[in-house]
Each structure stands twice: as structure tokens, then as C-alpha cells.
Design a protein around this motif. Sequence first.
Motif, PDB file in Angstrom:
ATOM      1  N   ASP A 102     -31.223 -84.545 -11.976  1.00 42.77           N
ATOM      2  CA  ASP A 102     -32.437 -83.944 -12.537  1.00 42.77           C
ATOM      3  C   ASP A 102     -33.640 -84.372 -11.693  1.00 42.77           C
ATOM      4  O   ASP A 102     -33.706 -85.517 -11.227  1.00 42.77           O
ATOM      5  N   VAL A 103     -34.570 -83.474 -11.495  1.00 45.14           N
ATOM      6  CA  VAL A 103     -35.757 -83.805 -10.707  1.00 45.14           C
ATOM      7  C   VAL A 103     -36.680 -84.731 -11.484  1.00 45.14           C
ATOM      8  O   VAL A 103     -37.136 -85.761 -10.982  1.00 45.14           O
ATOM      9  N   ASN A 104     -36.950 -84.373 -12.736  1.00 45.73           N
ATOM     10  CA  ASN A 104     -37.915 -85.128 -13.545  1.00 45.73           C
ATOM     11  C   ASN A 104     -37.181 -86.079 -14.480  1.00 45.73           C
ATOM     12  O   ASN A 104     -36.519 -85.645 -15.427  1.00 45.73           O
ATOM     13  N   LEU A 105     -37.294 -87.367 -14.184  1.00 46.88           N
ATOM     14  CA  LEU A 105     -36.603 -88.395 -14.956  1.00 46.88           C
ATOM     15  C   LEU A 105     -37.590 -89.477 -15.372  1.00 46.88           C
ATOM     16  O   LEU A 105     -38.611 -89.675 -14.699  1.00 46.88           O
ATOM     17  N   PRO A 106     -37.301 -90.218 -16.438  1.00 45.10           N
ATOM     18  CA  PRO A 106     -38.151 -91.360 -16.789  1.00 45.10           C
ATOM     19  C   PRO A 106     -38.044 -92.429 -15.712  1.00 45.10           C
ATOM     20  O   PRO A 106     -36.962 -92.701 -15.200  1.00 45.10           O
ATOM     21  N   GLY A 107     -39.168 -92.999 -15.335  1.00 48.40           N
ATOM     22  CA  GLY A 107     -39.138 -93.968 -14.236  1.00 48.40           C
ATOM     23  C   GLY A 107     -39.071 -93.220 -12.918  1.00 48.40           C
ATOM     24  O   GLY A 107     -39.640 -92.131 -12.776  1.00 48.40           O
ATOM     25  N   PRO A 108     -38.380 -93.775 -11.929  1.00 49.56           N
ATOM     26  CA  PRO A 108     -38.263 -93.097 -10.635  1.00 49.56           C
ATOM     27  C   PRO A 108     -37.660 -91.702 -10.805  1.00 49.56           C
ATOM     28  O   PRO A 108     -36.714 -91.508 -11.559  1.00 49.56           O
ATOM     29  N   SER A 109     -38.219 -90.737 -10.109  1.00 49.42           N
ATOM     30  CA  SER A 109     -37.747 -89.356 -10.216  1.00 49.42           C
ATOM     31  C   SER A 109     -36.454 -89.158  -9.429  1.00 49.42           C
ATOM     32  O   SER A 109     -36.027 -90.026  -8.656  1.00 49.42           O
ATOM     33  N   GLY A 110     -35.863 -87.988  -9.615  1.00 51.67           N
ATOM     34  CA  GLY A 110     -34.678 -87.657  -8.850  1.00 51.67           C
ATOM     35  C   GLY A 110     -34.947 -87.620  -7.361  1.00 51.67           C
ATOM     36  O   GLY A 110     -34.129 -88.050  -6.545  1.00 51.67           O
ATOM     37  N   LEU A 111     -36.111 -87.109  -6.998  1.00 53.28           N
ATOM     38  CA  LEU A 111     -36.478 -87.058  -5.582  1.00 53.28           C
ATOM     39  C   LEU A 111     -36.616 -88.455  -4.999  1.00 53.28           C
ATOM     40  O   LEU A 111     -36.224 -88.719  -3.854  1.00 53.28           O
ATOM     41  N   GLU A 112     -37.164 -89.375  -5.782  1.00 53.58           N
ATOM     42  CA  GLU A 112     -37.306 -90.758  -5.320  1.00 53.58           C
ATOM     43  C   GLU A 112     -35.938 -91.425  -5.181  1.00 53.58           C
ATOM     44  O   GLU A 112     -35.703 -92.203  -4.251  1.00 53.58           O
TER      45      GLU A 112
END
Length: 205
Positions: free
Chosen positions: A56-66
Motif C-alpha cells: 500500500d502506498v499510504n501507511l501509518p508511519g513510513p509510507s510504502g514508497l519510503e
Amino acid sequence: MSLNPVVHVVDDDDALRVALLRLLNASGHEARGYASTGEFLLHALPPDHAGCLLLDVNLPGPSGLELQEVLLQHGCTLPVVFLTGRADVASGVRAMKAGAVDFLQKPVHRESLLAALERALAKDAAQRALRDESRELHALFASLTTREREVFDLVIAGKLNKQIADQLRTSERTVKTHRAQLMLKLGADSATDLGALAERLRRTG
């Protein structure tokens, strides 16, 4: 520990994550779920285990992209298929430039998802095969002596035994001995075989 490729599903939507895991298991995949990037990093299999990420791209804490960036920085090349609930061209471009296999929007169609994961798993298998080949080739070449490697380099450059002997300031008989030994070590039958090995070594890095 299972040797099968594992699809790691990282999504904070519990209901969706469970549904994805059921779909993947029903489709013959081994799948494991995580609610955050931190949970994945703590509990996922070793990074050298075969598989891919459904992220998932938008996650709690560090994002998927990160997470994708962190994995790449640490040499983990698990292919990534992204899921997003919000269309974002910039995120999609960023993900694909970093090597993502696909960037899918929720709700995702079953066929599109499974096709993307098949591509990701195929990419992972190809990367692993290339790394295995590279290790095997480097091990073969590491078995050569310094002089055998010098002879090898001159043979693939198209030099004849007499020319090699002159350049290395040794006898043609000695060159033939080194040539026979290196061909035996490398499992080659001809200069053409040696050239092919050199190209494979160059290709695999």
C-alpha cells in the motif's frame, strides 16, 4: 522455513488485507500480511527469500514508497507491486522509477492484481537466476591463477598461442599448458566457449 516464493502484503486496512491474503492463497500463492512497514521489517522473512511485495502506498508511519527506498538502500531487490486508494501521478512516477512492477488503484480487479504479481514473481526469479549465475562464474574465475587469467584475457582478445607467449615472455609450450588448465577449470572446449564465458561474466557483473 518454506522455500516457496512468498507474496508479502503490507496494508493497514485489516479487511482488505485479509481479503487479499484469502485471494492469493486461493490462487495458489503463499502470502503473509502486515499492517505497517514496521511490522513487515520486524517479521518478514529474510530479504534473500524469494517472493515479492504487494504494498500500500499510504501507511501509518513510513509510507510504502519510503519502505521501497529503504529496501533498495539495503540491497533487497524484492519486486514491488503498489496499491493505492488515491490516484497520484507523482507517487506513481516515483514508484516506477524506483523499479516497481506496477502501480494499481483500489479497488483492484482480481485479474489485474494476479497478473501484476505473476510479473513480479517472474522478475524476482530472473534476478535470482542472474545472481546465482554471477556467483558461479566468479567462483570459476577465482579458481584461475594469475597467469591463467592473463592467458585467458589474451585468448579472448583473439591472440594466438605464439603471440601470447611473446607478450608474456614465456614459451609457447607453457602457454598451451596454462590454456589447457584454464579451459579445464572453466569447463570450456574452445576459444569460442571462453569468449561466451567472458560475455556472461560481463553481463552478470
